[in-house]
Design a protein around this motif. Structure first.
Motif, PDB file in Angstrom:
ATOM      1  N   PRO A 117       1.773  22.942   1.657  1.00 38.61           N
ATOM      2  CA  PRO A 117       0.816  23.816   0.992  1.00 38.61           C
ATOM      3  C   PRO A 117       1.272  25.271   1.009  1.00 38.61           C
ATOM      4  CG  PRO A 117      -0.327  22.253   2.398  1.00 38.61           C
ATOM      5  CD  PRO A 117       1.134  22.088   2.686  1.00 38.61           C
ATOM      6  N   LYS A 118       1.029  25.952  -0.097  1.00 44.02           N
ATOM      7  CA  LYS A 118       1.488  27.325  -0.287  1.00 44.02           C
ATOM      8  C   LYS A 118       0.290  28.208  -0.621  1.00 44.02           C
ATOM      9  CE  LYS A 118       4.516  29.978  -3.365  1.00 44.02           C
ATOM     10  NZ  LYS A 118       5.373  29.894  -4.584  1.00 44.02           N
ATOM     11  N   LEU A 119       0.219  29.378   0.013  1.00 49.59           N
ATOM     12  CA  LEU A 119      -0.830  30.333  -0.306  1.00 49.59           C
ATOM     13  C   LEU A 119      -0.721  30.755  -1.764  1.00 49.59           C
ATOM     14  CD1 LEU A 119      -0.738  32.626   2.858  1.00 49.59           C
ATOM     15  CD2 LEU A 119      -2.607  31.115   2.211  1.00 49.59           C
ATOM     16  N   LEU A 120      -1.870  30.967  -2.405  1.00 50.69           N
ATOM     17  CA  LEU A 120      -1.851  31.423  -3.793  1.00 50.69           C
ATOM     18  C   LEU A 120      -1.063  32.724  -3.919  1.00 50.69           C
ATOM     19  CD1 LEU A 120      -5.556  30.756  -4.859  1.00 50.69           C
ATOM     20  CD2 LEU A 120      -3.545  29.337  -5.309  1.00 50.69           C
ATOM     21  N   TRP A 121      -1.289  33.641  -2.986  1.00 47.07           N
ATOM     22  CA  TRP A 121      -0.502  34.878  -2.938  1.00 47.07           C
ATOM     23  C   TRP A 121      -0.568  35.406  -1.511  1.00 47.07           C
ATOM     24  CZ3 TRP A 121       3.274  36.650  -5.608  1.00 47.07           C
ATOM     25  CH2 TRP A 121       3.709  37.965  -5.460  1.00 47.07           C
ATOM     26  N   VAL A 172      -4.137  27.270 -10.964  1.00 49.24           N
ATOM     27  CA  VAL A 172      -3.481  27.768  -9.759  1.00 49.24           C
ATOM     28  C   VAL A 172      -2.508  28.893 -10.121  1.00 49.24           C
ATOM     29  CG1 VAL A 172      -1.934  27.160  -7.860  1.00 49.24           C
ATOM     30  CG2 VAL A 172      -3.752  25.576  -8.541  1.00 49.24           C
ATOM     31  N   SER A 173      -1.725  28.694 -11.174  1.00 49.24           N
ATOM     32  CA  SER A 173      -0.770  29.728 -11.598  1.00 49.24           C
ATOM     33  C   SER A 173      -1.491  30.986 -12.078  1.00 49.24           C
ATOM     34  CB  SER A 173       0.122  29.185 -12.725  1.00 49.24           C
ATOM     35  OG  SER A 173       0.889  28.086 -12.272  1.00 49.24           O
ATOM     36  N   VAL A 174      -2.608  30.792 -12.786  1.00 47.42           N
ATOM     37  CA  VAL A 174      -3.393  31.946 -13.263  1.00 47.42           C
ATOM     38  C   VAL A 174      -3.906  32.764 -12.078  1.00 47.42           C
ATOM     39  CG1 VAL A 174      -5.566  32.595 -14.376  1.00 47.42           C
ATOM     40  CG2 VAL A 174      -4.043  30.944 -15.472  1.00 47.42           C
ATOM     41  N   LEU A 175      -4.403  32.095 -11.047  1.00 44.52           N
ATOM     42  CA  LEU A 175      -4.922  32.803  -9.880  1.00 44.52           C
ATOM     43  C   LEU A 175      -3.813  33.538  -9.128  1.00 44.52           C
ATOM     44  CD1 LEU A 175      -7.500  30.192  -8.538  1.00 44.52           C
ATOM     45  CD2 LEU A 175      -7.999  32.448  -9.493  1.00 44.52           C
ATOM     46  N   THR A 176      -2.642  32.919  -9.032  1.00 44.52           N
ATOM     47  CA  THR A 176      -1.508  33.577  -8.379  1.00 44.52           C
ATOM     48  C   THR A 176      -1.171  34.888  -9.094  1.00 44.52           C
ATOM     49  OG1 THR A 176      -0.559  31.510  -7.550  1.00 44.52           O
ATOM     50  CG2 THR A 176       0.949  33.368  -7.832  1.00 44.52           C
ATOM     51  N   GLY A 177      -1.085  34.829 -10.417  1.00 42.56           N
ATOM     52  CA  GLY A 177      -0.779  36.029 -11.186  1.00 42.56           C
ATOM     53  C   GLY A 177      -1.872  37.080 -11.079  1.00 42.56           C
ATOM     54  N   ALA A 178      -3.139  36.646 -11.093  1.00 44.94           N
ATOM     55  CA  ALA A 178      -4.257  37.585 -11.008  1.00 44.94           C
ATOM     56  C   ALA A 178      -4.290  38.278  -9.646  1.00 44.94           C
ATOM     57  CB  ALA A 178      -5.571  36.856 -11.267  1.00 44.94           C
ATOM     58  N   GLU A 228      -6.505  33.536   1.234  1.00 39.39           N
ATOM     59  CA  GLU A 228      -6.436  32.525   2.297  1.00 39.39           C
ATOM     60  C   GLU A 228      -6.510  31.114   1.738  1.00 39.39           C
ATOM     61  OE1 GLU A 228      -5.772  33.108   5.341  1.00 39.39           O
ATOM     62  OE2 GLU A 228      -5.835  35.290   5.148  1.00 39.39           O
ATOM     63  N   ALA A 229      -6.402  30.967   0.418  1.00 35.23           N
ATOM     64  CA  ALA A 229      -6.493  29.654  -0.220  1.00 35.23           C
ATOM     65  C   ALA A 229      -5.104  29.114  -0.507  1.00 35.23           C
ATOM     66  CB  ALA A 229      -7.295  29.753  -1.519  1.00 35.23           C
ATOM     67  N   TYR A 230      -4.908  27.839  -0.250  1.00 43.40           N
ATOM     68  CA  TYR A 230      -3.643  27.162  -0.534  1.00 43.40           C
ATOM     69  C   TYR A 230      -3.741  26.428  -1.871  1.00 43.40           C
ATOM     70  CZ  TYR A 230      -2.283  28.136   4.280  1.00 43.40           C
ATOM     71  OH  TYR A 230      -1.962  28.767   5.454  1.00 43.40           O
ATOM     72  N   ASP A 231      -2.605  26.310  -2.541  1.00 43.78           N
ATOM     73  CA  ASP A 231      -2.597  25.622  -3.842  1.00 43.78           C
ATOM     74  C   ASP A 231      -3.182  24.217  -3.734  1.00 43.78           C
ATOM     75  OD1 ASP A 231      -0.476  24.688  -2.311  1.00 43.78           O
ATOM     76  OD2 ASP A 231       1.048  24.981  -3.858  1.00 43.78           O
ATOM     77  N   GLY A 273       0.804  -1.219   0.000  1.00 42.92           N
ATOM     78  CA  GLY A 273       0.000   0.000   0.000  1.00 42.92           C
ATOM     79  C   GLY A 273       0.836   1.267   0.000  1.00 42.92           C
ATOM     80  N   LEU A 274       0.211   2.351  -0.420  1.00 43.34           N
ATOM     81  CA  LEU A 274       0.842   3.671  -0.435  1.00 43.34           C
ATOM     82  C   LEU A 274       0.987   4.197   0.984  1.00 43.34           C
ATOM     83  CD1 LEU A 274       1.663   6.345  -1.965  1.00 43.34           C
ATOM     84  CD2 LEU A 274      -0.766   6.954  -1.887  1.00 43.34           C
ATOM     85  N   GLY A 275       2.156   4.736   1.300  1.00 47.14           N
ATOM     86  CA  GLY A 275       2.379   5.418   2.572  1.00 47.14           C
ATOM     87  C   GLY A 275       2.297   6.917   2.341  1.00 47.14           C
ATOM     88  N   LYS A 276       1.222   7.537   2.786  1.00 50.75           N
ATOM     89  CA  LYS A 276       1.034   8.967   2.535  1.00 50.75           C
ATOM     90  C   LYS A 276       1.861   9.804   3.508  1.00 50.75           C
ATOM     91  CE  LYS A 276      -3.461   9.257   0.288  1.00 50.75           C
ATOM     92  NZ  LYS A 276      -4.758   9.989   0.298  1.00 50.75           N
ATOM     93  N   ALA A 277       2.310  10.947   3.015  1.00 51.37           N
ATOM     94  CA  ALA A 277       3.079  11.861   3.855  1.00 51.37           C
ATOM     95  C   ALA A 277       2.151  12.681   4.738  1.00 51.37           C
ATOM     96  CB  ALA A 277       3.922  12.793   2.976  1.00 51.37           C
ATOM     97  N   ALA A 278       2.727  13.300   5.751  1.00 49.33           N
ATOM     98  CA  ALA A 278       1.957  14.208   6.602  1.00 49.33           C
ATOM     99  C   ALA A 278       1.619  15.475   5.825  1.00 49.33           C
ATOM    100  CB  ALA A 278       2.768  14.560   7.845  1.00 49.33           C
ATOM    101  N   ARG A 279       0.538  16.123   6.201  1.00 46.13           N
ATOM    102  CA  ARG A 279       0.168  17.414   5.612  1.00 46.13           C
ATOM    103  C   ARG A 279       0.508  18.499   6.622  1.00 46.13           C
ATOM    104  NH1 ARG A 279      -4.711  20.542   5.373  1.00 46.13           N
ATOM    105  NH2 ARG A 279      -4.780  21.834   3.491  1.00 46.13           N
ATOM    106  N   ILE A 280       1.511  19.306   6.286  1.00 53.18           N
ATOM    107  CA  ILE A 280       2.024  20.327   7.197  1.00 53.18           C
ATOM    108  C   ILE A 280       2.172  21.635   6.439  1.00 53.18           C
ATOM    109  CG2 ILE A 280       3.843  20.881   8.867  1.00 53.18           C
ATOM    110  CD1 ILE A 280       4.768  17.988   8.672  1.00 53.18           C
ATOM    111  N   LEU A 281       1.713  22.720   7.022  1.00 56.99           N
ATOM    112  CA  LEU A 281       1.939  24.035   6.427  1.00 56.99           C
ATOM    113  C   LEU A 281       3.387  24.449   6.678  1.00 56.99           C
ATOM    114  CD1 LEU A 281      -1.348  25.861   7.519  1.00 56.99           C
ATOM    115  CD2 LEU A 281      -0.884  24.647   5.384  1.00 56.99           C
ATOM    116  N   ALA A 282       3.907  25.309   5.818  1.00 57.40           N
ATOM    117  CA  ALA A 282       5.320  25.681   5.913  1.00 57.40           C
ATOM    118  C   ALA A 282       5.661  26.292   7.267  1.00 57.40           C
ATOM    119  CB  ALA A 282       5.679  26.642   4.777  1.00 57.40           C
ATOM    120  N   TRP A 283       4.759  27.133   7.800  1.00 59.60           N
ATOM    121  CA  TRP A 283       5.081  27.785   9.075  1.00 59.60           C
ATOM    122  C   TRP A 283       5.041  26.810  10.253  1.00 59.60           C
ATOM    123  CZ3 TRP A 283       1.553  27.715  13.033  1.00 59.60           C
ATOM    124  CH2 TRP A 283       0.210  27.493  12.704  1.00 59.60           C
TER     125      TRP A 283
END
Length: 356
Positions: free
Chosen positions: A261-265, A330-336, A306-309, A216-226
């Protein structure tokens, strides 16, 4: 071998997925110290939604689940909100509005850092061992490396790639396939136990059969950068060992590497304070992209800050979501968003100039 086996040999079952801990989901929509929480205004859901322009669907969910007064949102996990029916856009709207409430009261975010003091070591995923095969040993699983943005490299003191799983043994007399524990020992990759450490999930081993089942797949933890500074060492997921087979051994499961996870902007609190409420209808993006956002509960430009990619890309796994976000969206929203802030700053500067 019976003819039925030649057509479709019985196989061992696949190992189950090992889910990683969701540290990001343990956070509330906004985090401040306890003393500051107690001094916030006691807004009702109706007052809160009217004052900060939240949609009726959000207000109805707040009333239904009795988040009254609204300060109670500072003591609920975002993962709980998801389980109560709040979409990712709704939660982003709440993040934006709750931070506006806090900034209106204090002018800053009185955040308590607690034990966020580490510059951790990070290790990629560990692939599961391939199973023993009477004809062919199973393939070792892939140990995937962590995905870290350039601007986040300073957060880590040591970054190691993934570790591939050991291949399963073939038909050598007296030799059995390596167990998962033996494979980990062979790599020397077990995470040390001193200090606050975190690892991903561990996939289940594949079952034995004429053909061994896949690990089976071993999933990684979900952690924000901070959040990484709360841990001394961060490990990826561990793939399950492939099952042994009379013919072919099962493949070892993959071990995921951590993603952050990274904020869109990202904007600072000063900018957040003066940005005027803006509906998505007035945001310069494609109509089809606006529709995708509205389906996920986004209705204001503020919520996109407040949205993450990963919020958007993980919506692909929602069985009720017919239209999917793509990487390009996602890239379009970051630029916008970047252009939106620049344009708002320009207009604010012009208004100040004319008012002098």
């Amino acid at each position: 071998m019976p003819d039925a086996f030649r057509e479709k040999p019985p196989s061992g079952g696949e190992g189950g997925i090992g889910d990683g801990p969701d540290i990001a989901g343990l956070a509330p929509p906004a985090s401040i110290d306890d003393d500051s929480k107690d001094d916030l205004p006691d807004l009702s859901p109706a007052e809160f939604c009217q004052q900060y322009g939240l949609e009726d669907v959000i207000c109805n969910l707040l009333v239904k689940h009795r988040f009254d007064p609204i300060g109670s949102l500072l003591d609920v996990k975002e993962s709980t909100l998801k389980s109560l029916g709040f979409k990712i856009g709704h939660i982003a709207e709440l993040r934006w509005a709750m931070k506006k409430v806090i900034l209106a009261k204090y002018g800053t975010m009185p955040v308590r850092n607690g034990e966020a003091k580490y510059v951790p070591e990070i290790i990629g995923g560990i692939g599961g061992a391939g199973g023993f095969g009477g004809h062919t040993g199973g393939r070792g699983g892939t140990g995937r490396a962590a995905q870290i943005e350039m601007e986040d490299l300073f957060r880590f003191r040591d970054i190691r790639g993934g570790i591939g799983g050991v291949g399963g043994a073939g038909p050598v007399p007296g030799v059995a396939g390596l167990s998962e524990a033996a494979a980990l020992a062979a790599t020397g990759a077990a995470i040390a136990q001193e200090g606050p450490n975190i690892s991903g999930g561990e996939g289940g081993a594949g079952g034995s059969g004429v053909l061994g089942g896949s690990g089976g797949l071993g999933k990684a933890a979900r952690i924000l950068a901070w959040q990484v500074a709360f841990f001394n060492k961060i490990g990826g997921g561990i793939g399950g060992a492939g099952g042994s087979g009379l013919i072919d051994g099962g493949s070892g499961g993959d071990g995921e590497g951590n993603k952050f996870p990274k904020l869109l902007w990202s904007i600072d609190n000063e900018t957040r304070n003066w940005l005027l409420p803006t509906k998505l209808q007035d945001f310069k993006i494609r109509p089809d992209l606006r529709q995708l956002l509205e389906e996920q509960g986004f209705h204001s430009v503020g919520s996109l800050f407040e949205a993450y990619d990963t919020d958007l890309l993980e919506a692909q796994h929602d069985p009720n979501q017919q239209s999917l976000f793509k990487e390009g969206d996602v890239s379009v929203l970051t630029g916008a968003l970047r252009k939106f802030v620049k344009e708002q700053k320009r207009k604010r500067k012009e208004n100040r100039h004319f008012s002098l």
